[in-house]
Design a protein around this motif. Sequence first.
Motif, PDB file in Angstrom:
ATOM      1  N   ILE A 142       0.845  -1.197   0.000  1.00 26.26           N
ATOM      2  CA  ILE A 142       0.000   0.000   0.000  1.00 26.26           C
ATOM      3  C   ILE A 142       0.878   1.244   0.000  1.00 26.26           C
ATOM      4  CG2 ILE A 142      -1.791   1.260   1.268  1.00 26.26           C
ATOM      5  CD1 ILE A 142      -2.570  -1.447   2.562  1.00 26.26           C
ATOM      6  N   THR A 143       0.487   2.213  -0.779  1.00 21.52           N
ATOM      7  CA  THR A 143       1.187   3.493  -0.792  1.00 21.52           C
ATOM      8  C   THR A 143       0.191   4.617  -1.067  1.00 21.52           C
ATOM      9  OG1 THR A 143       3.124   4.682  -1.626  1.00 21.52           O
ATOM     10  CG2 THR A 143       1.791   3.519  -3.249  1.00 21.52           C
ATOM     11  N   ALA A 144       0.625   5.829  -0.769  1.00 17.87           N
ATOM     12  CA  ALA A 144      -0.196   7.014  -1.043  1.00 17.87           C
ATOM     13  C   ALA A 144       0.710   8.125  -1.550  1.00 17.87           C
ATOM     14  CB  ALA A 144      -0.916   7.465   0.228  1.00 17.87           C
ATOM     15  N   TRP A 145       0.131   9.017  -2.328  1.00 14.26           N
ATOM     16  CA  TRP A 145       0.880  10.171  -2.798  1.00 14.26           C
ATOM     17  C   TRP A 145      -0.084  11.325  -3.021  1.00 14.26           C
ATOM     18  CZ3 TRP A 145       0.081   5.751  -5.629  1.00 14.26           C
ATOM     19  CH2 TRP A 145      -0.543   5.857  -6.866  1.00 14.26           C
ATOM     20  N   GLY A 146       0.456  12.540  -3.031  1.00 12.13           N
ATOM     21  CA  GLY A 146      -0.381  13.724  -3.176  1.00 12.13           C
ATOM     22  C   GLY A 146       0.257  14.779  -4.051  1.00 12.13           C
ATOM     23  N   TYR A 147      -0.613  15.540  -4.699  1.00 10.45           N
ATOM     24  CA  TYR A 147      -0.199  16.623  -5.587  1.00 10.45           C
ATOM     25  C   TYR A 147      -0.579  17.959  -4.974  1.00 10.45           C
ATOM     26  CZ  TYR A 147       0.025  12.879  -9.023  1.00 10.45           C
ATOM     27  OH  TYR A 147       0.325  11.724  -9.677  1.00 10.45           O
ATOM     28  N   ASP A 148       0.259  18.968  -5.182  1.00 15.17           N
ATOM     29  CA  ASP A 148      -0.092  20.306  -4.709  1.00 15.17           C
ATOM     30  C   ASP A 148      -1.067  20.957  -5.701  1.00 15.17           C
ATOM     31  OD1 ASP A 148       1.451  21.310  -6.848  1.00 15.17           O
ATOM     32  OD2 ASP A 148       3.120  21.882  -5.562  1.00 15.17           O
ATOM     33  N   ASP A 149      -1.423  22.207  -5.452  1.00 18.46           N
ATOM     34  CA  ASP A 149      -2.404  22.897  -6.296  1.00 18.46           C
ATOM     35  C   ASP A 149      -1.942  23.094  -7.734  1.00 18.46           C
ATOM     36  OD1 ASP A 149      -4.109  22.990  -4.155  1.00 18.46           O
ATOM     37  OD2 ASP A 149      -3.694  25.081  -3.672  1.00 18.46           O
ATOM     38  N   ASN A 150      -0.639  22.969  -7.968  1.00 20.50           N
ATOM     39  CA  ASN A 150      -0.095  23.101  -9.321  1.00 20.50           C
ATOM     40  C   ASN A 150       0.052  21.750 -10.010  1.00 20.50           C
ATOM     41  OD1 ASN A 150       0.206  25.937  -9.178  1.00 20.50           O
ATOM     42  ND2 ASN A 150       2.051  25.648  -7.947  1.00 20.50           N
ATOM     43  N   TYR A 151      -0.527  20.692  -9.407  1.00 20.55           N
ATOM     44  CA  TYR A 151      -0.451  19.328  -9.928  1.00 20.55           C
ATOM     45  C   TYR A 151       0.966  18.774  -9.914  1.00 20.55           C
ATOM     46  CZ  TYR A 151      -5.036  20.734 -11.581  1.00 20.55           C
ATOM     47  OH  TYR A 151      -6.317  21.221 -11.649  1.00 20.55           O
ATOM     48  N   ASP A 152       1.800  19.298  -9.025  1.00 23.20           N
ATOM     49  CA  ASP A 152       3.147  18.768  -8.863  1.00 23.20           C
ATOM     50  C   ASP A 152       3.122  17.704  -7.777  1.00 23.20           C
ATOM     51  OD1 ASP A 152       4.351  20.505 -10.744  1.00 23.20           O
ATOM     52  OD2 ASP A 152       4.425  22.101  -9.234  1.00 23.20           O
ATOM     53  N   LEU A 153       3.696  16.552  -8.069  1.00 24.59           N
ATOM     54  CA  LEU A 153       3.803  15.495  -7.084  1.00 24.59           C
ATOM     55  C   LEU A 153       4.704  15.988  -5.971  1.00 24.59           C
ATOM     56  CD1 LEU A 153       3.095  12.619  -6.312  1.00 24.59           C
ATOM     57  CD2 LEU A 153       5.050  11.864  -7.657  1.00 24.59           C
ATOM     58  N   PHE A 154       4.172  16.014  -4.751  1.00 24.60           N
ATOM     59  CA  PHE A 154       4.897  16.678  -3.679  1.00 24.60           C
ATOM     60  C   PHE A 154       5.121  15.805  -2.462  1.00 24.60           C
ATOM     61  CE2 PHE A 154       5.520  20.038  -0.465  1.00 24.60           C
ATOM     62  CZ  PHE A 154       6.507  20.762  -1.121  1.00 24.60           C
ATOM     63  N   ARG A 155       4.216  14.874  -2.184  1.00 25.62           N
ATOM     64  CA  ARG A 155       4.331  14.014  -1.014  1.00 25.62           C
ATOM     65  C   ARG A 155       4.100  12.564  -1.433  1.00 25.62           C
ATOM     66  NH1 ARG A 155       5.323  17.589   2.867  1.00 25.62           N
ATOM     67  NH2 ARG A 155       3.815  19.202   3.320  1.00 25.62           N
ATOM     68  N   SER A 156       4.766  11.659  -0.714  1.00 25.37           N
ATOM     69  CA  SER A 156       4.482  10.233  -0.902  1.00 25.37           C
ATOM     70  C   SER A 156       4.872   9.479   0.354  1.00 25.37           C
ATOM     71  CB  SER A 156       5.210   9.667  -2.127  1.00 25.37           C
ATOM     72  OG  SER A 156       6.601   9.670  -1.965  1.00 25.37           O
ATOM     73  N   THR A 157       4.312   8.294   0.484  1.00 27.53           N
ATOM     74  CA  THR A 157       4.621   7.451   1.629  1.00 27.53           C
ATOM     75  C   THR A 157       5.625   6.388   1.226  1.00 27.53           C
ATOM     76  OG1 THR A 157       2.913   5.790   1.173  1.00 27.53           O
ATOM     77  CG2 THR A 157       2.252   7.731   2.474  1.00 27.53           C
TER      78      THR A 157
END
Length: 166
Positions: A142-157
């Motif tokens: 299992i993994t997760a990731w997130g994009y900032d408001d500019n659609y840039d990949l910024f966080r991940s587990t």
Amino acid sequence: MKKRMIFCILIIISLLVGCGEDEGDEEYVSNESARDSYYYPDIQNQVFYGTWGFKLEITQGVSDPSIAWYTTGFKYVIVTIFKGKIDLKDNRIANFNDAIWTWHTGLGKGREGNISYYDGQDMRFGEILDTVTPLEPGTYYITAWGYDDNYDLFRSTQEYEHVYQK
């Protein structure tokens, strides 16, 4: 149909955009709110190189795990369960066909930071289905990731192992 389109767009962005940071990211991170003190820039082995880490808490040993994390505040967050270890090529997921379940902020179920398994949907061959099937006995990742408001990949587990035995 709309849910599938949103998810497909997010997947395409994650595969095509890449995961590098630019110099402006450091300034953005230093100006984040106190809530973001729960993110760990020193976490190692995030799924995507160059991203800031965050941690998942996963109900272990069940066929329908609940997943929680400190909210990111991002519009676009994705959590995915894979039937095999996550394989990257050029900092992109290379084995997306191994994804069997997903949740993302566009589904309209659950809330960012706390989801039940039934808030997500099954995946087969990179497509989101309209079903939710409990996991069969076995080992999953299992993994997760997130994009900032500019659609840039910024966080991940990190990649989390989840074992379910009947």
